[in-house]
Design a protein around this motif. Sequence first.
Motif, mmCIF file in Angstrom:
data_model
loop_
_atom_site.group_PDB
_atom_site.id
_atom_site.type_symbol
_atom_site.label_atom_id
_atom_site.label_comp_id
_atom_site.label_asym_id
_atom_site.label_seq_id
_atom_site.Cartn_x
_atom_site.Cartn_y
_atom_site.Cartn_z
ATOM 1 N N THR A 6 0.832 -1.208 0.000
ATOM 2 C CA THR A 6 0.000 0.000 0.000
ATOM 3 C C THR A 6 0.864 1.253 0.000
ATOM 4 O OG1 THR A 6 -1.730 -1.191 1.192
ATOM 5 C CG2 THR A 6 -1.857 1.207 1.212
ATOM 6 N N ILE A 7 1.919 1.263 0.784
ATOM 7 C CA ILE A 7 2.810 2.426 0.835
ATOM 8 C C ILE A 7 3.485 2.645 -0.523
ATOM 9 C CG2 ILE A 7 4.961 3.293 1.843
ATOM 10 C CD1 ILE A 7 4.017 2.029 4.500
ATOM 11 N N ILE A 8 3.912 1.572 -1.160
ATOM 12 C CA ILE A 8 4.539 1.700 -2.479
ATOM 13 C C ILE A 8 3.542 2.243 -3.500
ATOM 14 C CG2 ILE A 8 5.510 0.368 -4.399
ATOM 15 C CD1 ILE A 8 6.836 -1.430 -2.258
ATOM 16 N N GLN A 9 2.307 1.766 -3.443
ATOM 17 C CA GLN A 9 1.290 2.239 -4.390
ATOM 18 C C GLN A 9 0.950 3.704 -4.142
ATOM 19 O OE1 GLN A 9 -1.974 -0.531 -4.252
ATOM 20 N NE2 GLN A 9 -0.719 -2.200 -5.029
ATOM 21 N N ILE A 10 0.900 4.110 -2.899
ATOM 22 C CA ILE A 10 0.661 5.523 -2.592
ATOM 23 C C ILE A 10 1.840 6.361 -3.096
ATOM 24 C CG2 ILE A 10 0.495 7.190 -0.699
ATOM 25 C CD1 ILE A 10 -1.240 5.128 0.776
ATOM 26 N N ALA A 11 3.053 5.830 -2.970
ATOM 27 C CA ALA A 11 4.227 6.549 -3.486
ATOM 28 C C ALA A 11 4.145 6.694 -5.005
ATOM 29 C CB ALA A 11 5.499 5.812 -3.085
ATOM 30 N N ILE A 12 3.646 5.669 -5.690
ATOM 31 C CA ILE A 12 3.481 5.752 -7.146
ATOM 32 C C ILE A 12 2.454 6.832 -7.495
ATOM 33 C CG2 ILE A 12 2.644 4.514 -9.185
ATOM 34 C CD1 ILE A 12 3.859 1.958 -7.921
ATOM 35 N N LEU A 13 1.344 6.876 -6.753
ATOM 36 C CA LEU A 13 0.335 7.915 -6.994
ATOM 37 C C LEU A 13 0.916 9.310 -6.741
ATOM 38 C CD1 LEU A 13 -2.751 6.165 -5.377
ATOM 39 C CD2 LEU A 13 -2.366 6.575 -7.813
ATOM 40 N N CYS A 14 1.716 9.441 -5.688
ATOM 41 C CA CYS A 14 2.366 10.725 -5.409
ATOM 42 C C CYS A 14 3.362 11.086 -6.499
ATOM 43 C CB CYS A 14 3.054 10.679 -4.046
ATOM 44 S SG CYS A 14 1.917 10.628 -2.659
ATOM 45 N N GLU A 52 -4.381 -1.731 -13.743
ATOM 46 C CA GLU A 52 -5.236 -1.239 -12.660
ATOM 47 C C GLU A 52 -4.890 -1.893 -11.327
ATOM 48 O OE1 GLU A 52 -9.960 -1.451 -11.716
ATOM 49 O OE2 GLU A 52 -9.338 -1.360 -13.799
ATOM 50 N N ARG A 53 -4.593 -3.172 -11.351
ATOM 51 C CA ARG A 53 -4.317 -3.896 -10.106
ATOM 52 C C ARG A 53 -3.033 -3.418 -9.429
ATOM 53 N NH1 ARG A 53 -3.216 -7.597 -14.176
ATOM 54 N NH2 ARG A 53 -1.043 -8.242 -14.230
ATOM 55 N N LEU A 54 -2.179 -2.723 -10.190
ATOM 56 C CA LEU A 54 -0.938 -2.212 -9.629
ATOM 57 C C LEU A 54 -1.194 -1.157 -8.551
ATOM 58 C CD1 LEU A 54 2.211 -2.065 -9.834
ATOM 59 C CD2 LEU A 54 1.867 -0.236 -11.480
ATOM 60 N N LEU A 55 -2.319 -0.463 -8.642
ATOM 61 C CA LEU A 55 -2.606 0.645 -7.724
ATOM 62 C C LEU A 55 -3.842 0.426 -6.862
ATOM 63 C CD1 LEU A 55 -1.931 3.487 -10.299
ATOM 64 C CD2 LEU A 55 -0.392 2.680 -8.527
ATOM 65 N N MET A 56 -4.397 -0.780 -6.848
ATOM 66 C CA MET A 56 -5.675 -1.037 -6.165
ATOM 67 C C MET A 56 -5.617 -0.764 -4.663
ATOM 68 S SD MET A 56 -8.046 -1.718 -8.255
ATOM 69 C CE MET A 56 -9.311 -2.640 -7.435
ATOM 70 N N ASP A 57 -4.591 -1.222 -3.972
ATOM 71 C CA ASP A 57 -4.523 -1.035 -2.520
ATOM 72 C C ASP A 57 -4.323 0.437 -2.152
ATOM 73 O OD1 ASP A 57 -4.832 -3.765 -2.069
ATOM 74 O OD2 ASP A 57 -2.675 -4.133 -2.211
ATOM 75 N N GLY A 58 -3.464 1.129 -2.900
ATOM 76 C CA GLY A 58 -3.217 2.544 -2.610
ATOM 77 C C GLY A 58 -4.437 3.410 -2.858
ATOM 78 N N THR A 59 -5.129 3.157 -3.971
ATOM 79 C CA THR A 59 -6.340 3.932 -4.245
ATOM 80 C C THR A 59 -7.450 3.575 -3.271
ATOM 81 O OG1 THR A 59 -7.003 2.305 -5.905
ATOM 82 C CG2 THR A 59 -5.846 4.262 -6.689
ATOM 83 N N GLY A 60 -7.501 2.304 -2.875
ATOM 84 C CA GLY A 60 -8.492 1.893 -1.877
ATOM 85 C C GLY A 60 -8.285 2.608 -0.549
ATOM 86 N N PHE A 61 -7.016 2.779 -0.174
ATOM 87 C CA PHE A 61 -6.703 3.515 1.055
ATOM 88 C C PHE A 61 -7.229 4.942 0.974
ATOM 89 C CE2 PHE A 61 -3.876 6.489 3.229
ATOM 90 C CZ PHE A 61 -3.991 6.034 4.540
ATOM 91 N N PHE A 62 -6.980 5.609 -0.151
ATOM 92 C CA PHE A 62 -7.448 6.982 -0.309
ATOM 93 C C PHE A 62 -8.974 7.052 -0.288
ATOM 94 C CE2 PHE A 62 -3.245 8.125 -2.309
ATOM 95 C CZ PHE A 62 -2.869 8.979 -1.284
#
Length: 126
Positions: A6-14, A52-62
């Motif tokens: 999740t942290i890595i996916q949030i970093a990708i979104l950032c 899409e699955r690459l960012l699912m956990d990070g977007t779910g957190f948001f």
Amino acid sequence: MQVVRTIIQIAILCLFYEIGKWCTDFFQLPIPGSVIGMLFLFLLLLTGVVKERLLMDGTGFFLRHFSFFFLPLSVSAMVLGPYFIDFGWKLIVILVISGITGFVATALSAESLIRWKEKRNHDPSH
């Protein structure tokens, strides 16, 4: 392991946000960097470069904590109370007109699309 992912996916979104900010600054664009970054991410998702699955956990957190991210906006609105008393009626007029315009545009386009599809389905040439 889920937390790290999740942290890595949030970093990708950032990272997409920062790329958008950089593009706005570098090219002197009048569009906010967050919008540019979101469009860039959308294009990569659309073309399949980013799955899409690459960012699912990070977007779910948001999405789960969506209201928390609007808290500073709400506090700012309370601080600007006198401003809203003086100019709030203009904001209400703008919101009502834009809401009605968006509703009418969506309704008309959806109705025309439905008519076009029905006509296409009943057309014997297809």
